[in-house]
Design an enzyme around this catalytic site. Structure first.
Site, PDB file in Angstrom:
ATOM      1  N   HIS A  83      -7.471  72.418 140.249  1.00  0.00           N
ATOM      2  CA  HIS A  83      -7.310  72.906 141.450  1.00  0.00           C
ATOM      3  C   HIS A  83      -7.383  74.452 141.199  1.00  0.00           C
ATOM      4  O   HIS A  83      -7.883  75.398 142.187  1.00  0.00           O
ATOM      5  CB  HIS A  83      -6.041  72.848 141.946  1.00  0.00           C
ATOM      6  CG  HIS A  83      -5.734  71.542 142.585  1.00  0.00           C
ATOM      7  ND1 HIS A  83      -4.533  70.853 142.784  1.00  0.00           N
ATOM      8  CD2 HIS A  83      -6.653  70.577 143.311  1.00  0.00           C
ATOM      9  CE1 HIS A  83      -4.679  69.628 143.384  1.00  0.00           C
ATOM     10  NE2 HIS A  83      -6.058  69.597 143.408  1.00  0.00           N
TER      11      HIS A  83
ATOM     12  N   ARG B 111     -24.541  65.227 147.076  1.00  0.00           N
ATOM     13  CA  ARG B 111     -24.561  64.059 146.393  1.00  0.00           C
ATOM     14  C   ARG B 111     -23.151  63.361 146.765  1.00  0.00           C
ATOM     15  O   ARG B 111     -21.930  63.832 146.349  1.00  0.00           O
ATOM     16  CB  ARG B 111     -24.449  64.632 144.961  1.00  0.00           C
ATOM     17  CG  ARG B 111     -25.508  65.410 144.435  1.00  0.00           C
ATOM     18  CD  ARG B 111     -25.309  66.041 143.082  1.00  0.00           C
ATOM     19  NE  ARG B 111     -26.431  66.205 142.407  1.00  0.00           N
ATOM     20  CZ  ARG B 111     -26.951  67.218 142.141  1.00  0.00           C
ATOM     21  NH1 ARG B 111     -26.633  68.370 142.623  1.00  0.00           N
ATOM     22  NH2 ARG B 111     -28.212  67.455 141.258  1.00  0.00           N
TER      23      ARG B 111
ATOM     24  N   ARG C 255     -27.502  61.696 150.309  1.00  0.00           N
ATOM     25  CA  ARG C 255     -28.127  60.756 149.403  1.00  0.00           C
ATOM     26  C   ARG C 255     -26.938  59.600 149.530  1.00  0.00           C
ATOM     27  O   ARG C 255     -25.957  59.860 149.330  1.00  0.00           O
ATOM     28  CB  ARG C 255     -28.125  61.372 148.113  1.00  0.00           C
ATOM     29  CG  ARG C 255     -28.804  60.363 147.205  1.00  0.00           C
ATOM     30  CD  ARG C 255     -29.020  60.995 145.681  1.00  0.00           C
ATOM     31  NE  ARG C 255     -28.005  61.613 144.895  1.00  0.00           N
ATOM     32  CZ  ARG C 255     -27.961  62.294 143.604  1.00  0.00           C
ATOM     33  NH1 ARG C 255     -29.226  62.756 143.458  1.00  0.00           N
ATOM     34  NH2 ARG C 255     -26.902  62.699 143.160  1.00  0.00           N
TER      35      ARG C 255
ATOM     36  N   GLU D   3     -37.849  60.590 141.697  1.00  0.00           N
ATOM     37  CA  GLU D   3     -37.505  60.762 140.546  1.00  0.00           C
ATOM     38  C   GLU D   3     -37.643  59.909 139.252  1.00  0.00           C
ATOM     39  O   GLU D   3     -37.098  60.154 138.285  1.00  0.00           O
ATOM     40  CB  GLU D   3     -35.836  61.053 140.688  1.00  0.00           C
ATOM     41  CG  GLU D   3     -35.056  60.079 141.079  1.00  0.00           C
ATOM     42  CD  GLU D   3     -33.603  60.382 141.260  1.00  0.00           C
ATOM     43  OE1 GLU D   3     -33.391  61.498 140.775  1.00  0.00           O
ATOM     44  OE2 GLU D   3     -33.043  59.583 141.993  1.00  0.00           O
TER      45      GLU D   3
ATOM     46  N   ASN E  72     -34.628  66.750 137.964  1.00  0.00           N
ATOM     47  CA  ASN E  72     -33.695  66.598 136.770  1.00  0.00           C
ATOM     48  C   ASN E  72     -33.995  65.247 136.107  1.00  0.00           C
ATOM     49  O   ASN E  72     -34.097  65.200 134.867  1.00  0.00           O
ATOM     50  CB  ASN E  72     -32.118  66.831 137.355  1.00  0.00           C
ATOM     51  CG  ASN E  72     -31.775  68.050 137.986  1.00  0.00           C
ATOM     52  OD1 ASN E  72     -32.649  68.837 138.004  1.00  0.00           O
ATOM     53  ND2 ASN E  72     -30.871  67.859 138.587  1.00  0.00           N
ATOM     54  N   ASP E  73     -34.078  64.232 137.166  1.00  0.00           N
ATOM     55  CA  ASP E  73     -34.406  63.020 136.512  1.00  0.00           C
ATOM     56  C   ASP E  73     -35.915  62.667 136.077  1.00  0.00           C
ATOM     57  O   ASP E  73     -36.326  62.043 135.115  1.00  0.00           O
ATOM     58  CB  ASP E  73     -33.950  61.890 137.138  1.00  0.00           C
ATOM     59  CG  ASP E  73     -32.288  61.551 137.174  1.00  0.00           C
ATOM     60  OD1 ASP E  73     -31.894  61.394 135.920  1.00  0.00           O
ATOM     61  OD2 ASP E  73     -31.708  61.360 138.120  1.00  0.00           O
TER      62      ASP E  73
ATOM     63  N   ARG F 294     -31.430  63.592 129.626  1.00  0.00           N
ATOM     64  CA  ARG F 294     -31.376  65.146 130.016  1.00  0.00           C
ATOM     65  C   ARG F 294     -29.935  65.658 129.613  1.00  0.00           C
ATOM     66  O   ARG F 294     -29.743  66.947 129.596  1.00  0.00           O
ATOM     67  CB  ARG F 294     -31.194  64.778 131.607  1.00  0.00           C
ATOM     68  CG  ARG F 294     -30.129  64.023 132.298  1.00  0.00           C
ATOM     69  CD  ARG F 294     -30.322  63.862 133.545  1.00  0.00           C
ATOM     70  NE  ARG F 294     -29.430  64.679 134.643  1.00  0.00           N
ATOM     71  CZ  ARG F 294     -29.355  64.656 135.858  1.00  0.00           C
ATOM     72  NH1 ARG F 294     -30.198  63.562 136.532  1.00  0.00           N
ATOM     73  NH2 ARG F 294     -28.674  65.273 136.572  1.00  0.00           N
TER      74      ARG F 294
HETATM   75  C1  PEP Z   1     -32.413  65.026 140.290  1.00  0.00           C
HETATM   76  O1  PEP Z   1     -32.471  64.223 139.660  1.00  0.00           O
HETATM   77  O2  PEP Z   1     -33.240  65.955 140.209  1.00  0.00           O
HETATM   78  C2  PEP Z   1     -31.225  65.270 141.041  1.00  0.00           C
HETATM   79  C3  PEP Z   1     -31.349  66.231 142.104  1.00  0.00           C
HETATM   80  O3  PEP Z   1     -30.328  64.213 141.010  1.00  0.00           O
HETATM   81  P1  PEP Z   1     -29.141  64.208 140.147  1.00  0.00           P
HETATM   82  O4  PEP Z   1     -29.242  65.445 139.400  1.00  0.00           O
HETATM   83  O5  PEP Z   1     -27.874  64.273 140.869  1.00  0.00           O
HETATM   84  O6  PEP Z   1     -29.521  63.308 139.253  1.00  0.00           O
HETATM   85 MG    MG Z   2     -31.394  62.086 139.847  1.00  0.00          MG
END
Ligand code: PEP
Ligand code: MG
Length: 569
Positions: free
Chosen positions: A187, A294, A330, A430, A453-454, A464
């Site tokens: 918090h 998310r 999502r 992704e 990111n993925d 990652r």
């Molecule tokens: C990603 O994979 O780029 C993405 C935005 O989702 P997350 O980081 O939640 O896997």
């Molecule tokens: Mg992702």
């Protein structure tokens, strides 16, 4: 230098003020009249409730309703007849003073919560200890540390800041917060972010390294703290802080401006969120919508799955607050690095390649996917919601999700429940498979959002989250760049919107390339919005074509990165 967890952005420089709630000395006094003591306890309870209510009202006005809820949570605990009844029971049965009875009952609950291996339960333990001390102080007539009137430039240092202490903070006087305990979602961290005070938490053993009056420098983004730094470090951070504040101020001029390139191409500049309350910051930084909600965060930090109704309310709140601006939500993306203990999932040998996201959802339609999709469809009547499917690798997955959505639409029709009949269903691109088949996906998905990111980890086979191989993880690897360019081209060819919600969308070295490739929508953390708008409005896409061609002509990550650095000067 001490390392901790980055909990709230910015550079804090100032003088340490150690906030130590001096341990109250409570002795087990016997009382002659237990009923009179119960009355004394009830009086203290009422005063503490009044104080808590006042703190909640003050927070609601100064910071936000959501933050005030933390204090309202305390109020609920104080109003819980089970809890206060136990204190009264101890006074009556043991004939002891209220201070002792409070300690006995609240410590017992704090101990139970603290022994649980869950951040939310740990937080409840902090709440219990906070309330115990406050009640005892009222009974004893001892004033607590007055955080509201600290001198300007104070860096609060504590083992753990209790929510009621954090709530009293005046951001004009507090330049930063460092604690030994806590996590990103405690918090105190949430409040620090809402008040925009830089904070680093979970700095092990920090109290033994610092004294009141020491100079402290903290970096709330990197999660590092210095005590009495030498001149070079002090000057470096002073410069960083000035640059941070100057940029923040300068960027305000971009609020209310359209996101259009010099040659007149409009792109959408939207934000990533994890909770409905994050919308406040999106609006404050003039986001044009939400490009990624998310939803897994709604499922975290709790003991059971959020119900369809709870989810409906969360999605509806976001849609309504954004007043018709697009909101891409999502569907649940758990598994991989995100675990949810109460779901009882077995640990995968290879979590990122395992039972994750759409795979898990299609396997658990009844208890997970259906309620979420129903909540999303119901909420779609209240704003511009679009549904996005994560981690898709084959068309069957998209088709199965769409079929389920079709079934639920029929159900809602039968129940006379309104929803947006034209709701768009898109995918995160992704995985390597989705990228290579982007032309085929573009025929069946209403939009794409590239999850770099993925996409980077799956394209390069680089976990990652693995520090040891992080030198290999780069969106500037030629394979990833080609993949991004290909996905955008396929989407555009089919006439669907292509966005990006991975971290690369706000990378200053990547933005020129994405503009040249023809990306339609950039989604990022709210704090990066204005800086990105400034960049985008300063470019002409036509001029960037040559830059993109050149960047794609290199054979190694290093060459691409060096070129883009040079281009940005
Ligand atoms: C990603 O994979 O780029 C993405 C935005 O989702 P997350 O980081 O939640 O896997
Ligand atoms: Mg992702």
């Amino acid at each position: 230098m001490y390392k901790g967890t980055n909990a709230s952005s910015g550079i804090g420089i100032g003088t340490a003020v150690i906030v130590e709630e001096a341990e109250l000395v409570i002795t087990r006094e016997m009382v002659a009249d237990a009923e009179a003591e119960v009355e004394r306890f009830k009086g203290a309870l009422q005063r503490t409730m009044d104080e808590t209510e006042a703190l909640a009202a003050d927070l609601a006005q100064r910071v936000g309703e959501k933050e005030a809820e933390i204090m309202n949570g305390h109020l609920m605990l104080l109003m819980d007849p089970m809890l206060t009844g136990e204190v009264e029971g101890v006074i009556r049965s043991e004939g002891v003073c209220g201070e002792h009875a409070i300690g006995q009952v609240f410590d017992m609950y704090a101990g139970v919560f603290a022994s649980m291996d869950d951040e939310l339960m740990q937080q409840r333990a902090t709440d219990m200890r906070d309330l115990k001390t406050r009640l005892q102080r009222v009974l004893l007539g001892v004033a607590s540390t007055d955080i509201a009137s600290l001198p300007a430039g104070s860096i609060l240092v504590a083992r753990d800041l209790t929510p009621s202490m954090t709530a009293g903070i005046n951001p004009a006087n507090v330049a930063g917060i460092v604690t030994e305990l806590g996590g990103k979602t405690s918090h105190s961290a949430i409040l620090a972010r809402a008040l925009e005070i830089p904070a680093v938490v979970a700095v092990e053993g920090f109290l033994s390294q610092v004294s009141g009056g020491d100079q402290v420098v903290l970096d709330g983004d990197a999660g590092v703290v210095y005590v009495n730094p030498d001149e070079t470090v002090a000057a470096e951070y002073q410069a960083k802080r000035e640059a941070f504040l100057k940029e923040k101020k300068e960027l305000e001029q971009y609020i209310g401006k359209p996101t259009v390139t010099k040659d007149g191409v409009s792109v959408e500049l939207v934000a990533n969120i994890g909770k409905p309350e994050d919308v406040e910051r999106v609006l404050a930084y003039d986001g044009e919508g939400v490009g990624l909600f998310r939803t897994e965060f709604l499922f975290m930090d709790r003991d059971s799955m959020p119900t369809e109704q709870e989810q409906f309310e969360a999605y509806k709140t976001v849609a309504e607050k954004l007043e018709g601006k697009p909101v891409i939500i999502r569907t649940l993306d758990i598994g991989g690095d995100k675990e949810i203990p109460y779901m009882g999932l077995k640990k995968d040998e290879n979590p990122f390649l395992g039972y994750r996201a759409i795979r898990l959802c299609l396997d658990r339609k009844d208890d997970i996917y259906r309620p979420q999709l129903r909540a999303l469809l119901r909420a779609s009547a209240y704003g511009n919601i679009k549904i996005m499917i994560p981690m898709v690798t084959c068309l069957d997955e998209l088709r199965a999700a769409k079929a389920l959505i079709g079934d639920i639409k029929k159900e809602l029709d039968a129940e006379n429940i309104p929803y947006n009949r034209e709701i768009q269903v898109g995918i995160m691109v992704e995985t390597a498979a989705a990228s290579l088949m982007a032309d085929l996906f573009a025929k069946e998905a209403d939009f794409f959002s590239i999850g770099t990111n993925d996409l980077t980890q799956y394209t390069l086979s680089v976990d990652r989250g693995n520090e040891k191989i992080s030198y290999l993880y780069s969106t500037f690897h030629p394979a990833v760049l080609r993949s991004i360019r290909h996905i955008i081209a396929c989407g555009r060819e089919a006439g669907i919107m292509v966005g990006m919600c991975g971290e690369a969308a706000s990378d200053p070295m990547m933005i020129p390339l994405l503009l040249a490739f023809g990306l339609n929508e950039f989604s990022m953390s709210a704090s990066a919005l204005l800086r990105s708008r400034k960049m985008i409005t300063n470019y002409s896409i036509q001029e960037l074509q040559a830059v993109a061609d050149k960047a794609l002509s290199f054979s190694t990550t290093g060459e691409v990165e060096a070129y883009m650095k040079e281009f940005l000067g």
